[in-house]
Design a protein around this motif. Structure first.
Motif, PDB file in Angstrom:
ATOM      1  N   ALA A  74      55.376  12.118  20.206  1.00 39.37           N
ATOM      2  CA  ALA A  74      55.287  10.904  19.388  1.00 39.37           C
ATOM      3  C   ALA A  74      54.885  11.276  17.967  1.00 39.37           C
ATOM      4  O   ALA A  74      54.034  12.139  17.753  1.00 39.37           O
ATOM      5  N   LEU A  75      55.515  10.613  16.992  1.00 38.37           N
ATOM      6  CA  LEU A  75      55.165  10.773  15.585  1.00 38.37           C
ATOM      7  C   LEU A  75      54.798   9.412  15.018  1.00 38.37           C
ATOM      8  O   LEU A  75      55.554   8.441  15.168  1.00 38.37           O
ATOM      9  N   ILE A  76      53.642   9.333  14.382  1.00 35.88           N
ATOM     10  CA  ILE A  76      53.191   8.099  13.734  1.00 35.88           C
ATOM     11  C   ILE A  76      53.097   8.369  12.240  1.00 35.88           C
ATOM     12  O   ILE A  76      52.330   9.240  11.803  1.00 35.88           O
ATOM     13  N   LEU A  77      53.876   7.637  11.443  1.00 35.11           N
ATOM     14  CA  LEU A  77      53.841   7.776   9.988  1.00 35.11           C
ATOM     15  C   LEU A  77      52.996   6.672   9.381  1.00 35.11           C
ATOM     16  O   LEU A  77      53.142   5.497   9.748  1.00 35.11           O
ATOM     17  N   ALA A  78      52.140   7.037   8.448  1.00 35.17           N
ATOM     18  CA  ALA A  78      51.286   6.083   7.733  1.00 35.17           C
ATOM     19  C   ALA A  78      51.444   6.326   6.235  1.00 35.17           C
ATOM     20  O   ALA A  78      51.708   7.455   5.806  1.00 35.17           O
ATOM     21  N   VAL A 124      51.565  13.423  16.768  1.00 36.43           N
ATOM     22  CA  VAL A 124      51.282  13.813  15.391  1.00 36.43           C
ATOM     23  C   VAL A 124      51.191  12.558  14.547  1.00 36.43           C
ATOM     24  O   VAL A 124      52.078  11.692  14.601  1.00 36.43           O
ATOM     25  N   ILE A 125      50.118  12.442  13.780  1.00 38.68           N
ATOM     26  CA  ILE A 125      49.919  11.312  12.860  1.00 38.68           C
ATOM     27  C   ILE A 125      49.893  11.888  11.454  1.00 38.68           C
ATOM     28  O   ILE A 125      49.146  12.842  11.187  1.00 38.68           O
ATOM     29  N   GLY A 126      50.707  11.335  10.542  1.00 36.46           N
ATOM     30  CA  GLY A 126      50.722  11.922   9.215  1.00 36.46           C
ATOM     31  C   GLY A 126      51.387  11.069   8.165  1.00 36.46           C
ATOM     32  O   GLY A 126      51.941  10.001   8.449  1.00 36.46           O
ATOM     33  N   THR A 127      51.300  11.544   6.938  1.00 40.97           N
ATOM     34  CA  THR A 127      51.972  10.903   5.809  1.00 40.97           C
ATOM     35  C   THR A 127      53.364  11.518   5.662  1.00 40.97           C
ATOM     36  O   THR A 127      53.570  12.695   6.010  1.00 40.97           O
ATOM     37  N   PRO A 128      54.334  10.763   5.147  1.00 43.82           N
ATOM     38  CA  PRO A 128      55.711  11.260   5.103  1.00 43.82           C
ATOM     39  C   PRO A 128      55.879  12.584   4.366  1.00 43.82           C
ATOM     40  O   PRO A 128      56.607  13.473   4.837  1.00 43.82           O
ATOM     41  N   GLY A 129      55.216  12.738   3.209  1.00 43.74           N
ATOM     42  CA  GLY A 129      55.382  13.957   2.425  1.00 43.74           C
ATOM     43  C   GLY A 129      54.954  15.204   3.169  1.00 43.74           C
ATOM     44  O   GLY A 129      55.675  16.211   3.208  1.00 43.74           O
ATOM     45  N   ARG A 130      53.774  15.183   3.787  1.00 38.91           N
ATOM     46  CA  ARG A 130      53.275  16.363   4.496  1.00 38.91           C
ATOM     47  C   ARG A 130      54.064  16.608   5.786  1.00 38.91           C
ATOM     48  O   ARG A 130      54.286  17.763   6.168  1.00 38.91           O
ATOM     49  N   VAL A 131      54.501  15.547   6.458  1.00 41.85           N
ATOM     50  CA  VAL A 131      55.344  15.733   7.645  1.00 41.85           C
ATOM     51  C   VAL A 131      56.633  16.462   7.258  1.00 41.85           C
ATOM     52  O   VAL A 131      57.077  17.393   7.946  1.00 41.85           O
ATOM     53  N   LEU A 132      57.237  16.060   6.150  1.00 38.90           N
ATOM     54  CA  LEU A 132      58.450  16.747   5.670  1.00 38.90           C
ATOM     55  C   LEU A 132      58.167  18.209   5.333  1.00 38.90           C
ATOM     56  O   LEU A 132      59.001  19.086   5.606  1.00 38.90           O
ATOM     57  N   ASP A 133      57.002  18.485   4.735  1.00 35.59           N
ATOM     58  CA  ASP A 133      56.624  19.873   4.440  1.00 35.59           C
ATOM     59  C   ASP A 133      56.634  20.715   5.711  1.00 35.59           C
ATOM     60  O   ASP A 133      57.172  21.830   5.735  1.00 35.59           O
ATOM     61  N   HIS A 134      56.035  20.184   6.764  1.00 34.54           N
ATOM     62  CA  HIS A 134      55.979  20.926   8.027  1.00 34.54           C
ATOM     63  C   HIS A 134      57.374  21.085   8.638  1.00 34.54           C
ATOM     64  O   HIS A 134      57.691  22.136   9.205  1.00 34.54           O
ATOM     65  N   ILE A 162      60.974   5.429   1.517  1.00 35.87           N
ATOM     66  CA  ILE A 162      62.113   5.117   2.371  1.00 35.87           C
ATOM     67  C   ILE A 162      63.021   6.331   2.572  1.00 35.87           C
ATOM     68  O   ILE A 162      63.504   6.592   3.685  1.00 35.87           O
ATOM     69  N   LYS A 163      63.278   7.109   1.505  1.00 39.12           N
ATOM     70  CA  LYS A 163      64.150   8.290   1.633  1.00 39.12           C
ATOM     71  C   LYS A 163      63.501   9.370   2.479  1.00 39.12           C
ATOM     72  O   LYS A 163      64.171  10.049   3.270  1.00 39.12           O
ATOM     73  N   ASP A 164      62.176   9.538   2.332  1.00 39.94           N
ATOM     74  CA  ASP A 164      61.462  10.516   3.165  1.00 39.94           C
ATOM     75  C   ASP A 164      61.532  10.133   4.638  1.00 39.94           C
ATOM     76  O   ASP A 164      61.702  11.001   5.508  1.00 39.94           O
ATOM     77  N   ILE A 165      61.390   8.853   4.908  1.00 38.35           N
ATOM     78  CA  ILE A 165      61.457   8.378   6.299  1.00 38.35           C
ATOM     79  C   ILE A 165      62.827   8.694   6.892  1.00 38.35           C
ATOM     80  O   ILE A 165      62.937   9.178   8.031  1.00 38.35           O
TER      81      ILE A 165
END
Length: 466
Positions: A74-78, A124-134, A162-165
Motif C-alpha cells: 500500500a502507498l499513501i500519498l500526502a 509506505v506513507i510519503g510526499t509525492p516528490g520524495r516517493v518519485l525520488d525513491h 497532479i503530474k507527480d501523482i
C-alpha cells in the motif's frame, strides 16, 4: 439510525483493541460509510471535513486487509511532510497488535534511513516528490502494490502535484484499489477519477463545520489598523488555543515578530521553515506551551492541531475553499469555536466569492475604537507567495499595513439562519436575515440606508459606499 460498532463493521479484534487504547470506541460518520466499502475492495472517493476521522476511515480497513509480506502493498500519498508523519503515527497506533511494517518518506532529510525502512515495509506513507525520488533510484518498487491512497487529494492538486501523482501511478499495475479522500472534488481530481478509478463509490459526511458549534464574525477595518485590531481582539477574547492565519509567508513572519514586540507569546509555522522547526512549533502548540500559532494555510489541511477555540483570519487566500479549511480547525468533536475574519479592501472580492460558493452565516461586528499599536514592517524577508489555487504571475501587494484603505464598506451575511448566536466579547454584531444584535459599550448600530442588494443562492450581499 443507530451507529454500528467497529466489531459490527467487521474490523479485526486486534485493531479494535488498539483503537480502544487510543480512546476511539465508535466510528464517525465517514468511517461507518467508508470502512465496509474499502474492505470490499471497491474504489472509493471519501469527502468530509478536517477532524472527521479521515485517516482512520481509510487506515482501519487498510490495516485489516493486509498481511505482512516482503513487498510494499500500500502507498499513501500526502501533500505535506507533517501530514505524512501524522498519518504514519496514527497507523502505527491502530496497527499496534498487527505485524505490519511502515515507512515514512519525505524530503528535507537523509534518504538512508528511509531506504532501510522501505525494505521491510508493507505500507509506505510519503510526499509525492520524495516517493518519485525513491522510484527513480529504484529504492522503492510498486510492482506488487494493491492499494493506492491519495489523502487531501484536493490540496495536492492545488499544490501542483497532479503530474507527480500520474508519474507515480505509472509504476503501479493496473489492477489495484484506488482510495481518494478530500474535502472537495476539483476538476483535476475528477480527471483522476475518470482516468484511474473503476466506478468508485462515494462516501460523504458533513463537509463543513456546523453553525450549531461554530460562530463566525467579520470586521471591516482599514489595512493600517488591522494589526491593532488583531492585538485588541487577542487581548479581550477569552480563548484557549488560537490560530492566526495569514495568506503569505511574509505576513506570517511580520505578525509573529510584531506580536512578540507587543509581549504576546506566539509560535509560527509556514512552508519555508525546515521540518524540525515546523514539527516543534506544532508540538509546542499542542502541548499548551504556546497558545497562539501564526500560520500559513499549510496548517489548515489535515494536521492534528488540537483544542483550537478561536481562528483569526488576518487576511484571505485567493481560493474561497481555503476559508472553509481554516475555520474547520475549530469547533471539532462537538466542541464550540469562534472564527474572526479581518477584512480590508483587498479581501472583499474573495469574501464575496466565499459567500456565493458556501451557505454560511457570518455576522459583521462594528467596533468604534480600539488602541493603536505600532506595526514594524522592517527586517522581514519579502515573500508575497499566496497559498490559494492561483499560481499565475504575482499580483501587486502592499508592503505594509500603512497603505490607505479608503472609506469603502461592504455588508456580507446570510439570509437563511434565524439562530441567535452569542456575541463576541466586544462590538455589535450584524448579520443578514432575522438575526438580532446585542448592544455593547464598544459598538454602534450598523446603518444601511438605500442598500443595493444582490442575491446569489441563499446569500445576500448589500453594498454601500461612504
Amino acid at each position: 439510525m443507530q451507529k454500528k460498532s467497529f466489531n459490527e463493521l467487521g474490523v479485526n479484534s486486534d485493531i479494535v483493541r488498539a483503537l480502544s487504547k487510543c480512546g476511539i470506541t465508535e466510528p464517525t460518520d465517514i468511517q461507518e460509510q467508508a470502512i465496509p466499502i474499502i474492505k470490499s475492495g471497491k474504489d472509493i472517493i471519501g469527502k468530509s471535513k478536517t477532524g472527521s476521522g479521515k485517516t482512520a476511515a481509510f487506515g482501519i480497513p487498510l490495516l485489516d486487509s493486509l498481511k505482512h509480506s516482503s513487498n510494499v502493498q500500500a502507498l499513501i500519498l500526502a501533500p505535506t511532510r507533517e501530514l505524512a508523519v501524522q498519518i504514519s503515527g496514527e497507523l502505527e497506533k491502530f496497527g499496534k497488535y498487527t505485524d505490519l511494517k511502515f515507512a515514512t518518506v519525505y524530503g528535507g532529510v537523509s534518504m538512508f534511513h528511509q531506504v532501510r525502512d522501505i525494505k521491510k515495509a508493507d505500507i509506505v506513507i510519503g510526499t509525492p516528490g520524495r516517493v518519485l525520488d525513491h522510484l527513480n533510484r529504484k529504492t522503492l518498487k510498486l510492482s506488487e502494490l494493491t492499494h493506492f491512497v491519495l489523502d487531501e487529494a484536493d490540496q495536492m492538486v492545488d499544490m501542483g502535484f497532479i503530474k507527480d501523482i500520474e508519474k507515480i501511478l505509472r509504476y503501479t499495475k493496473k489492477k489495484k484499489q484506488m482510495i481518494l479522500f478530500g474535502a472537495t472534488i476539483s476538476h483535476e481530481v475528477e480527471l483522476i477519477r475518470r482516468k484511474y478509478m473503476n466506478k468508485p463509490f462515494v462516501a460523504e459526511s458533513e463537509v463543513h463545520v456546523t453553525e450549531e458549534y461554530l460562530e463566525q464574525y467579520y470586521y471591516n477595518v482599514q489595512k493600517q489598523k488591522k494589526f491593532s485590531l488583531l492585538v485588541h481582539l487577542l487581548n479581550v477574547e477569552k480563548a484557549n488555543q488560537i490560530i492566526v492565519f495569514c495568506s503569505s509567508i511574509r505576513t506570517v513572519e511580520l505578525i509573529a515578530k510584531n506580536l512578540k514586540a507587543q509581549k504576546i507569546k506566539s509560535g509560527m509555522i509556514h512552508g519555508k521553515m525546515n521540518q524540525n522547526k515546523r514539527m516543534s512549533a506544532i508540538k509546542e502548540f499542542n502541548n499548551g506551551n504556546q497558545n497562539i500559532l501564526v500560520a500559513s494555510p499549510v496548517a489548515a489541511r489535515g494536521l492534528d492541531i488540537k483544542n483550537v477555540s478561536h481562528i483569526f483570519n488576518y487576511d484571505l487566500s485567493k481560493d474561497p475553499q481555503e476559508y472553509v479549511h481554516r475555520v474547520g480547525r475549530t469547533a471539532r468533536a462537538g466542541e464550540s469555536g469562534k472564527a474572526f475574519t479581518l477584512l480590508s479592501s483587498s479581501d472583499h472580492p474573495v469574501f464575496r466569492q466565499i459567500l456565493q460558493d458556501y451557505d454560511l452565516n457570518i455576522q459583521e461586528v462594528i467596533i468604534e475604537s480600539f488602541p493603536r499599536v505600532d506595526f514594524d514592517v522592517s527586517s522581514a524577508k519579502r515573500s508575497d507567495n499566496r497559498f490559494g489555487r492561483s499560481r499565475g504571475p504575482r499580483r501587486n501587494s502592499s508592503r505594509s499595513n500603512n497603505s490607505s484603505e479608503g472609506r469603502s464598506r461592504q455588508r456580507f451575511g446570510n439570509r437563511r439562519s434565524n439562530r441567535n448566536d452569542s456575541k463576541p466579547s466586544e462590538g455589535r454584531s450584524r448579520s443578514f436575515g432575522n438575526k438580532k444584535s446585542r448592544p455593547s459599550s464598544f459598538s454602534r448600530p450598523s446603518r444601511n440606508k438605500n442598500p443595493k442588494s444582490s442575491k446569489v443562492g441563499s446569500t445576500i450581499l448589500n453594498l454601500r459606499s461612504r
